[in-house]
Design an enzyme around this catalytic site. Structure first.
Site, PDB file in Angstrom:
ATOM      1  N   LYS A  13     -22.137  23.833 -13.527  1.00 51.77           N
ATOM      2  CA  LYS A  13     -22.591  25.169 -13.117  1.00 51.77           C
ATOM      3  C   LYS A  13     -22.599  26.142 -14.299  1.00 51.77           C
ATOM      4  CE  LYS A  13     -19.484  26.015  -9.944  1.00 51.77           C
ATOM      5  NZ  LYS A  13     -18.602  24.838  -9.972  1.00 51.77           N
ATOM      6  N   ARG A  88     -16.409  30.723  -2.760  1.00 50.50           N
ATOM      7  CA  ARG A  88     -15.936  29.358  -2.567  1.00 50.50           C
ATOM      8  C   ARG A  88     -15.442  29.136  -1.147  1.00 50.50           C
ATOM      9  NH1 ARG A  88     -14.833  28.522  -8.306  1.00 50.50           N
ATOM     10  NH2 ARG A  88     -13.918  26.530  -8.832  1.00 50.50           N
ATOM     11  N   ARG A 127     -12.623  16.969 -21.252  1.00 53.34           N
ATOM     12  CA  ARG A 127     -13.231  18.117 -21.947  1.00 53.34           C
ATOM     13  C   ARG A 127     -12.243  18.815 -22.888  1.00 53.34           C
ATOM     14  NH1 ARG A 127     -16.000  21.574 -17.033  1.00 53.34           N
ATOM     15  NH2 ARG A 127     -13.855  22.147 -16.562  1.00 53.34           N
ATOM     16  N   ARG A 161      -8.355  23.114 -21.276  1.00 51.18           N
ATOM     17  CA  ARG A 161      -7.967  23.954 -20.148  1.00 51.18           C
ATOM     18  C   ARG A 161      -6.780  23.312 -19.464  1.00 51.18           C
ATOM     19  NH1 ARG A 161     -13.167  25.540 -16.652  1.00 51.18           N
ATOM     20  NH2 ARG A 161     -11.616  25.309 -15.029  1.00 51.18           N
ATOM     21  N   ARG A 172      -8.516  19.765  -7.200  1.00 53.51           N
ATOM     22  CA  ARG A 172      -9.600  20.761  -7.108  1.00 53.51           C
ATOM     23  C   ARG A 172     -10.782  20.193  -6.340  1.00 53.51           C
ATOM     24  NH1 ARG A 172     -10.137  21.802 -13.244  1.00 53.51           N
ATOM     25  NH2 ARG A 172     -11.945  23.057 -12.748  1.00 53.51           N
TER      26      ARG A 172
HETATM   27  P1  AMP Z   1     -13.723  27.217 -12.332  1.00 51.97           P
HETATM   28  O1  AMP Z   1     -13.715  27.703 -13.745  1.00 51.97           O
HETATM   29  O2  AMP Z   1     -14.845  27.789 -11.528  1.00 51.97           O
HETATM   30  O3  AMP Z   1     -13.675  25.725 -12.276  1.00 51.97           O
HETATM   31  O4  AMP Z   1     -12.378  27.745 -11.625  1.00 51.97           O
HETATM   32  C1  AMP Z   1     -11.098  27.391 -12.122  1.00 51.97           C
HETATM   33  C2  AMP Z   1     -10.013  27.746 -11.113  1.00 51.97           C
HETATM   34  O5  AMP Z   1     -10.061  29.167 -10.847  1.00 51.97           O
HETATM   35  C3  AMP Z   1     -10.137  27.096  -9.750  1.00 51.97           C
HETATM   36  O6  AMP Z   1      -9.547  25.791  -9.720  1.00 51.97           O
HETATM   37  C4  AMP Z   1      -9.383  28.084  -8.864  1.00 51.97           C
HETATM   38  O7  AMP Z   1      -7.979  27.948  -9.041  1.00 51.97           O
HETATM   39  C5  AMP Z   1      -9.777  29.419  -9.476  1.00 51.97           C
HETATM   40  N1  AMP Z   1     -11.011  30.004  -8.868  1.00 51.97           N
HETATM   41  C6  AMP Z   1     -12.212  30.221  -9.474  1.00 51.97           C
HETATM   42  N2  AMP Z   1     -13.085  30.793  -8.646  1.00 51.97           N
HETATM   43  C7  AMP Z   1     -12.446  30.929  -7.465  1.00 51.97           C
HETATM   44  C8  AMP Z   1     -12.815  31.435  -6.184  1.00 51.97           C
HETATM   45  N3  AMP Z   1     -14.068  31.897  -5.948  1.00 51.97           N
HETATM   46  N4  AMP Z   1     -11.887  31.434  -5.204  1.00 51.97           N
HETATM   47  C9  AMP Z   1     -10.630  30.971  -5.407  1.00 51.97           C
HETATM   48  N5  AMP Z   1     -10.214  30.451  -6.577  1.00 51.97           N
HETATM   49  C10 AMP Z   1     -11.098  30.436  -7.615  1.00 51.97           C
END
Ligand code: AMP
Length: 218
Positions: A13, A88, A127, A161, A172
């Site tokens: 994404k 989400r 990564r 990360r 996740r």
């Molecule tokens: P991402 O970078 O989008 O993969 O997000 C990394 C982490 O941030 C996720 O595993 C969640 O812990 C948190 N996170 C990101 N976006 C959301 C969201 N919309 N709602 C809840 N947690 C989020």
């Protein structure tokens, strides 16, 4: 135009959001980035979100919606936005509708990037990025040309990360299937859903998304 990308973590994404930003002059609103920034700066919101983030759990809706609202304000009303990682949950989708409506906007299209779980685990767990310039690498798919030296800036410092381990990635993905997949039906019923194959190579995925959005007269 306001677009949202939906897909499991590691489905690409972020990469696709960046390509669309450049091509269509949209501004990205990536909730994961907003959270990493808030955690790194140690803001009250970041401190509250950190335990959830580190575990790979979803951060509570009100915390994330607060960050997204700040980002929308910062972006102003001049350009369209591309949402990456938010909403989400159904509750977040409803909160987004309210946030956009309050600014006289709507969500025009939702692009689902379909991917395979096992391939994703391989993709994410390897990564890493250069600490100097942010260039992205992968243990199996994109190594540095010279071991331990960034191709782009020559730095020898790299970061991973903290949530990119196999265990956290599996957790996740489980959260994605349980809490985020219902959004696909939600947006399908609203007639906003477009689906593309997220396992194809980056350029092909980008072209598929551009074609899907073109139908919406970008
Ligand atoms: P991402 O970078 O989008 O993969 O997000 C990394 C982490 O941030 C996720 O595993 C969640 O812990 C948190 N996170 C990101 N976006 C959301 C969201 N919309 N709602 C809840 N947690 C989020």
């Amino acid at each position: 135009m306001n677009v949202m990308l939906i897909g499991a973590q590691g489905s690409g994404k972020g990469t696709q959001a960046q390509l669309l930003e450049d091509q269509l002059n949209l501004k990205a609103c990536a909730s994961g980035e907003l959270l990493r920034d808030a955690i790194a700066r140690g803001t009250p919101l970041g401190l509250a979100a950190k335990p959830y983030y580190d575990n790979g759990d979803l951060v509570p809706d009100d915390l994330v919606a607060g960050l997204v609202l700040e980002r929308l304000k910062e972006l102003g009303d001049a350009s369209g936005i591309i949402l990456d990682g938010f909403p989400r949950t159904i509750a977040q989708a409803e909160a987004l509708d309210r946030l956009l409506a309050a600014r006289g906007k709507t969500l025009d299209a939702v692009v689902e990037m379909q991917v395979d779980d096992d391939a994703l685990v391989k993709r994410i767990a390897g990564r890493f990025t250069c600490a100097g310039c942010g260039e992205g690498y992968h243990d199996a798919f994109k190594t540095t040309k010279s071991p331990g030296v960034c191709d782009r800036c020559g730095s020898t410092q790299f970061v991973r990360r903290r949530d990119d381990t196999e265990e956290v990635v599996r957790s996740r993905l489980a959260a994605y299937h349980a809490q985020t997949e219902p959004l696909i039906d939600y947006y399908r019923h609203l007639g906003k859903l477009k689906t593309v194959d997220g396992m194809a190579e980056i350029g092909a995925v980008h072209r598929a998304i551009a074609r899907a959005l073109d139908g919406d007269k970008l």
